[in-house]
Design a protein around this motif. Structure first.
Motif, PDB file in Angstrom:
ATOM      1  N   UNK A 189       0.791  -1.225   0.000  1.00  0.00           N
ATOM      2  CA  UNK A 189       0.000   0.000   0.000  1.00  0.00           C
ATOM      3  C   UNK A 189       0.820   1.270   0.000  1.00  0.00           C
ATOM      4  N   UNK A 190       0.116   2.402  -0.062  1.00  0.00           N
ATOM      5  CA  UNK A 190       0.810   3.692  -0.049  1.00  0.00           C
ATOM      6  C   UNK A 190       0.952   4.208   1.392  1.00  0.00           C
ATOM      7  N   UNK A 191       1.648   5.334   1.533  1.00  0.00           N
ATOM      8  CA  UNK A 191       1.996   5.843   2.863  1.00  0.00           C
ATOM      9  C   UNK A 191       0.769   6.068   3.742  1.00  0.00           C
ATOM     10  N   UNK A 192      -0.319   6.541   3.162  1.00  0.00           N
ATOM     11  CA  UNK A 192      -1.494   6.889   3.977  1.00  0.00           C
ATOM     12  C   UNK A 192      -2.090   5.657   4.655  1.00  0.00           C
ATOM     13  N   UNK A 193      -2.280   4.570   3.909  1.00  0.00           N
ATOM     14  CA  UNK A 193      -2.844   3.373   4.557  1.00  0.00           C
ATOM     15  C   UNK A 193      -1.835   2.734   5.511  1.00  0.00           C
ATOM     16  N   UNK A 194      -0.558   2.820   5.177  1.00  0.00           N
ATOM     17  CA  UNK A 194       0.444   2.238   6.077  1.00  0.00           C
ATOM     18  C   UNK A 194       0.480   2.964   7.418  1.00  0.00           C
ATOM     19  N   UNK A 199      -1.280   3.495  13.308  1.00  0.00           N
ATOM     20  CA  UNK A 199      -2.048   4.186  14.353  1.00  0.00           C
ATOM     21  C   UNK A 199      -3.161   3.298  14.903  1.00  0.00           C
ATOM     22  N   UNK A 200      -3.837   2.571  14.018  1.00  0.00           N
ATOM     23  CA  UNK A 200      -4.955   1.722  14.463  1.00  0.00           C
ATOM     24  C   UNK A 200      -4.460   0.587  15.350  1.00  0.00           C
ATOM     25  N   UNK A 201      -3.263   0.093  15.054  1.00  0.00           N
ATOM     26  CA  UNK A 201      -2.688  -0.983  15.874  1.00  0.00           C
ATOM     27  C   UNK A 201      -2.488  -0.542  17.320  1.00  0.00           C
TER      28      UNK A 201
END
Lengths: 337, 337
Positions: A189-194, A199-201
C-alpha cells in the motif's frame, strides 16, 4: 416512545411516490413512528390521500424549492434556502425530528448536513457508511464516497466511527476492523494506509485486524471495512455490478436450454431465496457518520421497498440514540486517542 | 515461426509443478512454441521426466537463487543476481526469448522488468493490465496494481496503452476507453481524474467515452477501463470475491432443500457452463504494459489450467509482435500527443 423522522419528499429519481409509499409501508409495521414531510404541499397531499394512516401520523411542511441531481452543493447551500432537503435536515438540527432521510443529490445532501448538523468534535470529515452482504451476515463499509481523498487521520476517524456503529447497530461486542489495501502484508500500500494501520494498531480498545483485500469484502472476515471514499465508492458499485452481471449470466444460461429451464422451474423457490438474500434494496440506507444528528441517504434510484429500508435504518438508529447518543460516544472515543 | 517463451520455473505458490505442467499443456495444442526454463536444474529435470515432448522443446538454464514472496523488490534487484525470475526476464532483454511468464512476487517482478527491459519512450510508469469478463465478452482493465498513486499523465498513458492493447489483442478497431470514477458527470471525482478526462477528450484518434462507474465494469460498455493501481487492484479483487461469494450462496441454498438439490441435478450441465464462463483461471495472465519487451504475470496461486492460460497470453502477444512491434506502436502514439 415516538420516533419522529423527517423525510425529503422531493429527493430521488422516483420521488415523491417512493417516499410517501415507503413511509406508509414502515408505518404499517412500526406504529411508534411519526413523519415530518418536507416538500410541495399540494403534491404531498395528493399522494397522501391513498394512505389515511400515514396522513394521520404526518406533519406536512411546505417547501417552495427542490435540490435536483444537477444542483451543485454550493448552490444547495447558498441558494435554495427553502429546499425540501435543507428543511428536512434543519428539522433534526432544531430537535423537531430524530433523523432525516433523503434520496436526493448525495453531494448536496452531505454538504447541507455538514453545515446544518455540524460535524462531531474531533471528526474532520463525516463519512458515508453502508451495509455490505457477507457469507455470514453483513459488515459496515466506510467511506463509500463522501471523501475522495483521505488523510491518515480521516481513515483512523472512520475506523473509530465504524467500530461504534458496528457495536450499536449490529450488536457486535468487539467488531473486527479491517483497512482495505492491495495486499495484507505490512509493506503493501501507499503511505497513507500504512500510517493509518500503524495508528490503528496502537488503539487499545479496537479489534483491528490489519489490512484486508478486495476479495475479503464479502467473506465475513471483517465487521468494519475502512477505506477512502474513491476506492469505497468504486468497490461498492463494482460489487453491485458483479451481482447483476452474474445473475444475468445465470438467467441467460438457464433459459437457453431445456434442462436449464427445467432446473429453474424445479428450483424457483430456491432462486427466489438467493435473489432475496442478495437484493441490493435490503442494503439501501447509507448513514452519514460523524455528524451531530442522524442523516440517512437512500439510493437515488430507490423503489418503495428500498426507500422503506432506508427509513428503517434511520428509525433503528434514532431509537438507539434515545438511550445513548451515538455522536457523544464517538466524540468520547476520539478524545481518548 | 517458432515463438520462444521464457518461464520462471520457481515463481508462484505451486511452482515448479504448475509451470512445467502448464507448459506441457500449451505444447500439446501449440507445437510452434519453445520454452526456456529458468530455475534449479535438478528440480526441473525431475519434473520434466514426465513430459518427454516438453523436454525436447525446452532449454534448461540453471539458476542458483529464487525470488520468494517475501523478497523486497530492492533485494530482488541489488541481491539475487542469479534468480530464476531475473534470468527469465534477461532472456527477453537479450533476444533469446520473445516473452517471459512468472507467477512470482509481483512487486519484484515489476521492478526487475522495469530495470532489465526498460520502459518505452514516453511512458513514465508501466501498468499491469488484465482481462475482465463482461456480458458480451471481455474488456481490458489497467492499472491493476503496479502504481498505487497515479498522476494525470500516468492515467493518459495507461489509456493509450490500453487502447492499442485492445486493438491488437481483442481485435477491436476503435476500442471504447473509459476512465473509472465515482460518477459519470464531468464534475465528479478528484482533480487527477478530471484533468485526465479533459486530456483524453482531446486525443483525436481515441474513442474516449468519459467516466464510467464501478457497476459498469462488467457491463460491456467499455473495452478499456483506466484507473490507478490502488483502485484497480481493489476493484479486480472485489469482483473475484463477489463471484466466489455469490456462487457460495447459490451452492448453500441449493443444497439446503430437496427442490434445490433436484434443480441442481437437472441443470448441472448449465451450472457447469456458467462456472466455466466465469472461471477466473480463464482470465489469468496480466500483462506488464509499457516495457520494451513482453512480460506476463500469472496469479501467484495459479493452478495448471490458470498458468497455462498465462502462457497462452504471452504466446499470443509474442506472435502478434512478430509482425508489428507493440512497444513501437505505443511509442509512436505517445509522440503524437
Amino acid at each position: 416512545m415516538t420516533t419522529r423522522l423527517s423525510l425529503d419528499v422531493m429527493g430521488g429519481d422516483n420521488a415523491p411516490q417512493i417516499v410517501i409509499e415507503g413511509a406508509a409501508q414502515i408505518l404499517s409495521s412500526t406504529p411508534e413512528v411519526e413523519f415530518l414531510l418536507f416538500g410541495d404541499k399540494s403534491v404531498i397531499l395528493d399522494h397522501l390521500r391513498h394512505f389515511p394512516l400515514l396522513e394521520k401520523k404526518s406533519h406536512i411542511h411546505h417547501c417552495s424549492e427542490v435540490v435536483t441531481n444537477d444542483t451543485k452543493p454550493v448552490n444547495a447551500i447558498r441558494g435554495l434556502k427553502d429546499s425540501s432537503m435543507r428543511k428536512a435536515i434543519e428539522a433534526v438540527a432544531n430537535g423537531q425530528a430524530d433523523a432525516v432521510v433523503s434520496a436526493g443529490n448525495t453531494g448536496a445532501y452531505m454538504a447541507l448536513s455538514k453545515i446544518i448538523l455540524r460535524t462531531l468534535e474531533g471528526i474532520d470529515r463525516p463519512a458515508i457508511s453502508a451495509l455490505l452482504p457477507t457469507i455470514n451476515g453483513v459488515c459496515i463499509g466506510l467511506d463509500m464516497g463522501a471523501n475522495l481523498e483521505c488523510t491518515t487521520e480521516n481513515l483512523v476517524q472512520f475506523a473509530i466511527m465504524g467500530d461504534i456503529m458496528a457495536q450499536r447497530m449490529l450488536g457486535i461486542k468487539s467488531p473486527r476492523v479491517g483497512l482495505l489495501n492491495v495486499g495484507t502484508e505490512e509493506v503493501k500500500g501507499h503511505a497513507i494506509v500504512q500510517q493509518a494501520s500503524m495508528l490503528l494498531k496502537e488503539l487499545p480498545t479496537m479489534n483491528y485486524i490489519g489490512f484486508i483485500e478486495g476479495d475479503d469484502v464479502n467473506h465475513g472476515i471483517a465487521d468494519v471495512i475502512v477505506t477512502d471514499g474513491f476506492t469505497g465508492n468504486i468497490a461498492l458499485k463494482t460489487l453491485e455490478g458483479a451481482a447483476h452481471f452474474i445473475f444475468g449470466i445465470i438467467k441467460e444460461s438457464m433459459s437457453s436450454s431445456f434442462f436449464g429451464k427445467l432446473s429453474y422451474l424445479v428450483g424457483r423457490s430456491t432462486f427466489r431465496d438467493i435473489k432475496a438474500r442478495l437484493d441490493p434494496r435490503k442494503y439501501n440506507g447509507a448513514v452519514f457518520l460523524g455528524l451531530r444528528g442522524i442523516a440517512v441517504k437512500s439510493h437515488g434510484g430507490a423503489d418503495v421497498v428500498a426507500f422503506a429500508n432506508a427509513i428503517n435504518v434511520a428509525f433503528n438508529l434514532a431509537k438507539e440514540s434515545h438511550s445513548l447518543n451515538f455522536g457523544e460516544e464517538i466524540e468520547a472515543k476520539i478524545k481518548e486517542i
